[in-house]
Design an enzyme around this catalytic site. Structure first.
Site, PDB file in Angstrom:
ATOM      1  N   HIS A 269       4.468   1.179   5.472  1.00  0.00           N
ATOM      2  CA  HIS A 269       3.224   0.705   6.098  1.00  0.00           C
ATOM      3  C   HIS A 269       2.405   1.906   6.528  1.00  0.00           C
ATOM      4  CE1 HIS A 269       0.502  -1.515   8.764  1.00  0.00           C
ATOM      5  NE2 HIS A 269       0.876  -2.578   8.105  1.00  0.00           N
ATOM      6  N   ASP A 326       5.454  -8.459   4.674  1.00  0.00           N
ATOM      7  CA  ASP A 326       5.570  -9.119   3.362  1.00  0.00           C
ATOM      8  C   ASP A 326       7.001  -9.195   2.848  1.00  0.00           C
ATOM      9  OD1 ASP A 326       2.579  -7.476   2.937  1.00  0.00           O
ATOM     10  OD2 ASP A 326       2.756  -9.657   2.822  1.00  0.00           O
TER      11      ASP A 326
HETATM   12  C1  SDX Z   1       0.043  -5.158   4.199  1.00  0.00           C
HETATM   13  O1  SDX Z   1      -2.823  -2.100   6.825  1.00  0.00           O
HETATM   14  C2  SDX Z   1      -2.254  -3.199   7.193  1.00  0.00           C
HETATM   15  O2  SDX Z   1      -2.158  -3.482   8.374  1.00  0.00           O
HETATM   16  C3  SDX Z   1      -1.778  -4.073   6.037  1.00  0.00           C
HETATM   17  C4  SDX Z   1      -1.009  -5.306   6.466  1.00  0.00           C
HETATM   18  C5  SDX Z   1      -1.893  -6.324   7.202  1.00  0.00           C
HETATM   19  O3  SDX Z   1      -1.336  -7.158   7.924  1.00  0.00           O
HETATM   20  O4  SDX Z   1      -3.137  -6.332   6.904  1.00  0.00           O
HETATM   21  O5  SDX Z   1       0.097  -4.958   7.294  1.00  0.00           O
HETATM   22  C6  SDX Z   1      -0.469  -6.084   5.252  1.00  0.00           C
HETATM   23  O6  SDX Z   1      -0.701  -4.807   3.314  1.00  0.00           O
HETATM   24  C7  SDX Z   1       1.449  -4.630   4.325  1.00  0.00           C
HETATM   25  C8  SDX Z   1       1.809  -3.621   3.193  1.00  0.00           C
HETATM   26  C9  SDX Z   1       2.131  -4.433   1.925  1.00  0.00           C
HETATM   27  N1  SDX Z   1       2.320  -3.544   0.772  1.00  0.00           N
HETATM   28  C10 SDX Z   1       3.537  -3.250   0.258  1.00  0.00           C
HETATM   29  O7  SDX Z   1       4.591  -3.659   0.752  1.00  0.00           O
HETATM   30  C11 SDX Z   1       3.522  -2.399  -1.005  1.00  0.00           C
HETATM   31  C12 SDX Z   1       4.645  -1.362  -0.941  1.00  0.00           C
HETATM   32  N2  SDX Z   1       4.316  -0.394   0.113  1.00  0.00           N
HETATM   33  C13 SDX Z   1       3.656   0.829  -0.316  1.00  0.00           C
HETATM   34  O8  SDX Z   1       2.822   0.703  -1.446  1.00  0.00           O
HETATM   35  C14 SDX Z   1       3.098   1.640   0.841  1.00  0.00           C
HETATM   36  O9  SDX Z   1       4.099   1.751   1.764  1.00  0.00           O
HETATM   37  C15 SDX Z   1       1.847   1.144   1.555  1.00  0.00           C
HETATM   38  C16 SDX Z   1       0.731   0.938   0.602  1.00  0.00           C
HETATM   39  C17 SDX Z   1       2.129  -0.097   2.308  1.00  0.00           C
HETATM   40  C18 SDX Z   1       1.467   2.203   2.571  1.00  0.00           C
HETATM   41  O10 SDX Z   1       1.070   3.267   1.881  1.00  0.00           O
HETATM   42  P1  SDX Z   1       0.869   4.703   2.602  1.00  0.00           P
HETATM   43  O11 SDX Z   1       1.026   4.649   4.059  1.00  0.00           O
HETATM   44  O12 SDX Z   1      -0.380   5.241   2.032  1.00  0.00           O
HETATM   45  O13 SDX Z   1       2.108   5.463   2.164  1.00  0.00           O
HETATM   46  P2  SDX Z   1       2.116   6.396   0.938  1.00  0.00           P
HETATM   47  O14 SDX Z   1       1.768   5.612  -0.282  1.00  0.00           O
HETATM   48  O15 SDX Z   1       1.323   7.615   1.240  1.00  0.00           O
HETATM   49  O16 SDX Z   1       3.676   6.771   0.901  1.00  0.00           O
HETATM   50  C19 SDX Z   1       4.195   7.794   1.741  1.00  0.00           C
HETATM   51  C20 SDX Z   1       5.470   8.198   1.026  1.00  0.00           C
HETATM   52  C21 SDX Z   1       5.222   8.502  -0.459  1.00  0.00           C
HETATM   53  O17 SDX Z   1       6.190   9.439  -0.869  1.00  0.00           O
HETATM   54  P3  SDX Z   1       5.724  11.013  -0.963  1.00  0.00           P
HETATM   55  O18 SDX Z   1       4.477  11.038  -1.823  1.00  0.00           O
HETATM   56  O19 SDX Z   1       5.468  11.434   0.476  1.00  0.00           O
HETATM   57  O20 SDX Z   1       6.894  11.686  -1.615  1.00  0.00           O
HETATM   58  O21 SDX Z   1       6.401   7.107   1.062  1.00  0.00           O
HETATM   59  C22 SDX Z   1       6.638   6.668  -0.252  1.00  0.00           C
HETATM   60  C23 SDX Z   1       5.523   7.197  -1.137  1.00  0.00           C
HETATM   61  O22 SDX Z   1       5.959   7.352  -2.457  1.00  0.00           O
HETATM   62  N3  SDX Z   1       6.614   5.206  -0.207  1.00  0.00           N
HETATM   63  C24 SDX Z   1       7.461   4.415  -0.850  1.00  0.00           C
HETATM   64  C25 SDX Z   1       7.088   3.109  -0.475  1.00  0.00           C
HETATM   65  N4  SDX Z   1       6.042   3.149   0.352  1.00  0.00           N
HETATM   66  C26 SDX Z   1       5.740   4.452   0.512  1.00  0.00           C
HETATM   67  N5  SDX Z   1       8.490   4.679  -1.665  1.00  0.00           N
HETATM   68  C27 SDX Z   1       9.151   3.595  -2.150  1.00  0.00           C
HETATM   69  N6  SDX Z   1       8.876   2.316  -1.837  1.00  0.00           N
HETATM   70  C28 SDX Z   1       7.843   2.035  -1.020  1.00  0.00           C
HETATM   71  N7  SDX Z   1       7.564   0.780  -0.710  1.00  0.00           N
END
Ligand code: SDX
Length: 392
Positions: A269, A326
């Site tokens: 998140h 989610d």
């Molecule tokens: C919602 O904003 C809100 O409040 C949203 C929400 C709401 O109520 O409105 O809470 C609802 O959208 C919840 C999130 C739902 N999405 C997912 O579950 C999709 C999977 N999650 C990821 O795509 C990600 O965690 C996000 C999009 C939720 C957050 O993205 P960030 O904060 O931009 O994190 P990032 O992509 O920069 O990741 C940071 C690191 C990365 O690794 P490095 O580049 O540092 O090596 O963490 C890793 C990412 O690769 N990472 C994951 C991961 N999420 C982040 N690795 C594996 N699995 C994951 N799910």
């Protein structure tokens, strides 16, 4: 000279905005609507009462709640001509695309947008009431089934379930536990500070676009698998794991492998760097509903084992990746009988009061400016035009 300005969508110079609606502490996993902790609202409130709280800033009195329910009932049917829109969509059209279009079409069917508090309150309730009917109609028409009209004797959530599942051969039996679960599901989704879709609503609304088209933009922004589409993506992921017989160890390894497109959907998140407080409540709800309907869901078992493994893994711990709202919400929706392609629609219905509250906070601010982000220019410096015959 590079025109460098921070992201400033009318939110001041720090890329953030001021809001009095929802408070989140991502380190401590705190979420409060108008100061009331989400845990207390999930335990004691209803979705309609929480919607009132978000939009007005106060919990309703008994009289206000009764008046709100009467309006929600009166506004629940759709304009009959809107049905023609549905009949012309291909059967496989995604209901989020239909919902975004139908909400936008409300501008044409309900043109009276009188800028008086009482009238705008009715507009908010018209939206909150009709979005349920629109969602259920999209589902029924996609199945080729007759449309079920809202009933005056059912509460907000029971009406939705009845419009989704009533049938002439097996009349829908309203189950109080499922109605309670749906109230909690929508309370948990009702607002979440300046997330992607709420920011879309505030940015579009800052141009003084009508509320229906502004909310339609929020629905479209929510659709993406990284945002509201994640609940559908989580269940697709769990089904894939189940079908392919992937081991939990494989999944954790794939999630960490940068060359592998697999991500642990429902994990991570932008703000929560600890367990999403909504996920805790959602997980409990999944257990309660499944034990009540005496159904085991293999996907719940996979989800619980995935969570256990991820929370022990150094990669997830170092990156503060925890289950978000989610991760278990799809399990709850499956237990309610909601089809997977309607999951994000369920999120949108829940988030609508938050979008309205945030839109209202913006448009009622006399200092509001149109959103106009700037950029860091990384393109060509000035250069001359080249006639086509001189180009190679
Ligand atoms: C919602 O904003 C809100 O409040 C949203 C929400 C709401 O109520 O409105 O809470 C609802 O959208 C919840 C999130 C739902 N999405 C997912 O579950 C999709 C999977 N999650 C990821 O795509 C990600 O965690 C996000 C999009 C939720 C957050 O993205 P960030 O904060 O931009 O994190 P990032 O992509 O920069 O990741 C940071 C690191 C990365 O690794 P490095 O580049 O540092 O090596 O963490 C890793 C990412 O690769 N990472 C994951 C991961 N999420 C982040 N690795 C594996 N699995 C994951 N799910």
């Amino acid at each position: 000279e590079t025109g460098y300005i921070t992201f400033d969508p009318g939110f001041g110079n720090t890329g953030t905005c001021r809001s009095a609606i929802t408070y989140m502490d991502g380190e401590k996993g705190i979420l409060r609507y108008r100061g009331i902790p989400i845990e207390q609202l999930a335990e004691h409130s209803t979705f309609v009462e929480t919607a009132f709280l978000l939009i007005t800033g106060q919990l309703p009195t008994r009289e206000e709640l009764t008046r709100t329910s009467v309006y929600l009932n009166d506004f629940s049917p759709l304009h009959e001509n809107m049905k023609a829109f549905y009949q012309n969509y291909p059967p496989k059209a995604h209901p989020m695309g239909i919902l975004s279009a139908m909400v936008n079409a409300m501008r044409s069917f309900y043109p009276e947008l009188i800028d008086l508090e009482e009238e705008m309150n009715k507009t908010y309730l018209r939206l909150i009431s009709k979005i349920r009917t629109m969602a259920a109609m999209a589902y029924r028409i996609s199945l080729g089934e007759r449309v079920v009209y809202p009933r005056p004797d059912l509460c907000y959530c029971a009406n939705f379930l009845n419009m989704m599942f009533d049938s002439v051969v097996v009349p829908y039996h309203v189950d109080d536990d499922l109605v309670r679960a749906l109230n909690v599901f929508w309370i948990l989704h009702a607002d979440h500070e300046q997330n992607c879709s709420t920011t879309a609503v505030r940015v579009v609304g800052s141009g003084k676009v009508n509320i229906y088209s502004t909310i339609s933009a929020g629905i479209s922004a929510l659709w993406g698998p990284l945002h509201g589409g994640a609940n559908q993506a989580v269940v697709n992921m769990l089904e894939d794991i189940h079908k392919k017989g992937l081991t939990i160890k494989d999944c954790i390894a794939k999630a960490k492998d940068k060359t592998d497109p697999f991500r642990l959907m429902g994990f991570g998140h932008r703000v929560y760097k600890t367990y999403d407080p909504r996920a805790k409540i959602m997980k409990k709800m999944g257990d309660i509903i499944l034990s009540k309907i005496k159904r085991k869901d293999p996907l719940l078992d996979i989800a619980q084992r995935l969570e256990e493994a991820a929370l022990k893994d150094s990669y997830f711990k170092e990156k503060n990746l925890y289950p978000n709202v989610d991760f278990y919400s799809g399990i709850v929706l499956r237990a309610m009988g909601i089809p997977t392609n309607m999951f994000t629609v369920m999120f949108a219905i829940g988030r609508l009061p938050g979008w309205i509250a945030q839109w209202k906070e913006d448009v009622s601010d006399p200092e509001m400016k149109i959103s106009r982000p700037r950029q860091i220019y990384t393109g060509h410096q000035e250069r001359g035009y080249i006639p086509i015959d001189d180009r190679e």
